[in-house]
Each structure stands twice: as C-alpha cells, then as structure tokens.
Design an enzyme around this catalytic site. Sequence first.
Site, PDB file in Angstrom:
ATOM      1  N   HIS A   1       3.981   2.046  -5.232  1.00  0.00           N
ATOM      2  CA  HIS A   1       5.114   3.157  -5.664  1.00  0.00           C
ATOM      3  C   HIS A   1       6.649   2.405  -4.867  1.00  0.00           C
ATOM      4  O   HIS A   1       7.441   2.245  -5.903  1.00  0.00           O
ATOM      5  CB  HIS A   1       4.872   4.392  -5.031  1.00  0.00           C
ATOM      6  CG  HIS A   1       3.536   5.159  -5.126  1.00  0.00           C
ATOM      7  ND1 HIS A   1       2.618   4.597  -4.696  1.00  0.00           N
ATOM      8  CD2 HIS A   1       3.274   6.023  -6.024  1.00  0.00           C
ATOM      9  CE1 HIS A   1       1.395   5.436  -5.023  1.00  0.00           C
ATOM     10  NE2 HIS A   1       1.962   6.256  -5.915  1.00  0.00           N
TER      11      HIS A   1
ATOM     12  N   CYS B   1       0.641  -1.138  -0.157  1.00  0.00           N
ATOM     13  CA  CYS B   1      -0.101   0.072  -0.022  1.00  0.00           C
ATOM     14  C   CYS B   1       0.822   1.082   0.036  1.00  0.00           C
ATOM     15  O   CYS B   1       0.320   2.256  -0.214  1.00  0.00           O
ATOM     16  CB  CYS B   1      -0.969   0.140   1.406  1.00  0.00           C
ATOM     17  SG  CYS B   1      -0.197  -0.042   2.730  1.00  0.00           S
ATOM     18  N   TYR B   2       2.295   1.181   0.060  1.00  0.00           N
ATOM     19  CA  TYR B   2       3.006   2.332   0.332  1.00  0.00           C
ATOM     20  C   TYR B   2       3.090   3.015  -1.225  1.00  0.00           C
ATOM     21  O   TYR B   2       3.594   2.278  -2.143  1.00  0.00           O
ATOM     22  CB  TYR B   2       4.331   2.007   0.756  1.00  0.00           C
ATOM     23  CG  TYR B   2       4.485   1.484   2.060  1.00  0.00           C
ATOM     24  CD1 TYR B   2       3.354   1.922   3.041  1.00  0.00           C
ATOM     25  CD2 TYR B   2       5.246   1.018   2.666  1.00  0.00           C
ATOM     26  CE1 TYR B   2       3.355   1.371   4.285  1.00  0.00           C
ATOM     27  CE2 TYR B   2       5.672   0.441   4.025  1.00  0.00           C
ATOM     28  CZ  TYR B   2       4.555   0.696   4.842  1.00  0.00           C
ATOM     29  OH  TYR B   2       4.788   0.482   6.161  1.00  0.00           O
ATOM     30  N   ALA B   3       3.005   4.216  -1.328  1.00  0.00           N
ATOM     31  CA  ALA B   3       2.383   5.253  -0.233  1.00  0.00           C
ATOM     32  C   ALA B   3       1.068   5.767  -1.169  1.00  0.00           C
ATOM     33  O   ALA B   3       1.145   6.804  -1.981  1.00  0.00           O
ATOM     34  CB  ALA B   3       3.432   6.470  -0.221  1.00  0.00           C
TER      35      ALA B   3
END
Length: 315
Positions: free
Chosen positions: A55, A42-44
């Site tokens: 990413h 899930c970053y970012a």
Amino acid sequence: MAQVNLALGAMRFGSDVDERTAFHLLDRFVDAGGTVIDTANCYAFWSDPDEAGGHSERVIGAWLAGRPGLRDRVVLSTKVGAQPVGAGDWPANREGLSASAIRTAVEGSLHRLRTDRVDLLWTHMEDRSVPQEETGYELAQLVKAGTVGRLGASNHALWRVERARGIAQANGWPGYTALQLRHSYLQPRPGATVPDQSHRFGWVTDEVLDYVSSDGELALWAYTPLLNGSYTRDDRPLPEAYDHPGTARRLTALTEVAGELGVTRNQVVLAWLTGGAPAVTPIVGVSNVAQLEEALHGAALVLPEELRARLDAAA
C-alpha cells in the site's frame, strides 16, 4: 536549504492515511527540506486481509509519478524480507531472505515505487533458514547493478550484523552501512514485553550505541521515537513495560526541559536523538500537517549542552 535529519515514515500511507493526505504530507516534507522517505514492501498488510502489503509503496510511486524531476531529490528507503507469502500466519509465512525472495521482492518494490532504483534497501527481519553468504551475495549483486544504493539491517541481532559485514568484507562485497531499530528517550524494563513491538532484536541497546559510535561507516535509524504519541497525548498512555522509576525521572526532566525551551516533549525527544553521539535519524510517521511541522521543528532543534546533560543524567 539545510537538509533535515528526519526520515518520513510512510508505513500508514495508503491504509490509515489516504492518498490525498499522504501526497500533501510528502509535498510539505520535501518543501521543508526533507529528503528521506522510509517504507517497506509489507506495509501495511495487516490493514487489508486481501493484500500482502504494498500500500505505502504504491502511494509513494504515484506521488513521484505526478512530480517529474523530483526523484533525484529524495532518498527512497524500503525493506524486504517480511512480506507475507502463501498461507499461514505471519511471521512464519514471510518471504524471507533467500536470493530468489530478495530478487522478487525488489522487483515488486521497484514496480510499485515506479523507479529504477532504491537508495537504501533494508533486510527487514532476520532469516536464519538461509545462509548469510547467500543473502549477502544477492544484495551485493543488486548494488553492483545500480538497483540499490546502500544496504541496511533492520531488527537483526547485533552479532548477526557483524557476521554479515565480515562475510561481505571477506568477499569484497558491499555490506550493511545502517541499522534500523526501535529507540526513544524512555526505555522499557529490560526483557519486558511491549505490545506493539514484535521484533525480538528490534531495540537499541548500549551495545548498539557503542558499536555505531566505534564504526564511522555505520548509521543508526530509530523507529517509534515518539512512542505512538505517548509523550504528548493523554489518550495514548505508556505501556506497562515503561512503568518503572527511571521513566518517572526521565519524564520529569523531559517536561522541565520542554518548558524551559517553550517546545513540546516530542520536539525535545527528537532533538535529543538527532544531536546525540552517535547522531540518530528518527523515523517519524505522521497523519496530519501539524504533526509533521512539530517533527520538523524538533529535528532542527539544538539542545544546549546543559539541558542535554540534564536529560542524560535522569536515568
């Protein structure tokens, strides 16, 4: 070259930290003996309204692709369960920990990381809508297939971790062998709200330390160990939740120890974490080489027992 007890936090790679800078930091980390790179699928996502994350994993994957033969020298740590999906506000719209969600998430991570395996896979947040047996079974299948090496729980209530490990043991499945939580030398008031901490169960407590110390199979990883620069930067004041007498006493002790050793407060904090009982693996996010060098030297620093005792006594 001695292995460094420090994980390079890659959360901001590909968003706040551009690819070229990230490559430079990753190269320097590995050259210095670092092996563990920590990220999440899930970053970012919060940095880009058009993206649901990925990413950081994409940058790490591109870095590995440009360095043939390096994959076996590094430990890739990533997380699933918190990536936004569909409409709605996070965290209500996160992917969760169903069997299908885990499979899809891991496939996506492998694609972005350009690898065939993840060395340590974390369930990023709890998902109480899914039976723990379902989550545990799917994680076990990933380990059995060789797609995942070890399993860890991040930001889970301790009783849920113990229950999940019991389920795994009863079924002959691999279970969690690592916990990832927020931890540092300074601690906020119990129950106080910390603006940058959205995970309800994301804190190291005395109970967590006792649990890890009593179980030789468990490792403890700490995120935000340097409190976003608050130990050393005047422009990063501590949140109000840290405004209590214990903080003042600990800052005094920390400043004295750092002065006697000729190092920074950050380096003393990292040495205190890595050399304690239980030993902790700090996850440090950096945006330039100077920050990385400071962290590497801090993780390698050994505190004399008298100074560690002084730090511990200042509660």
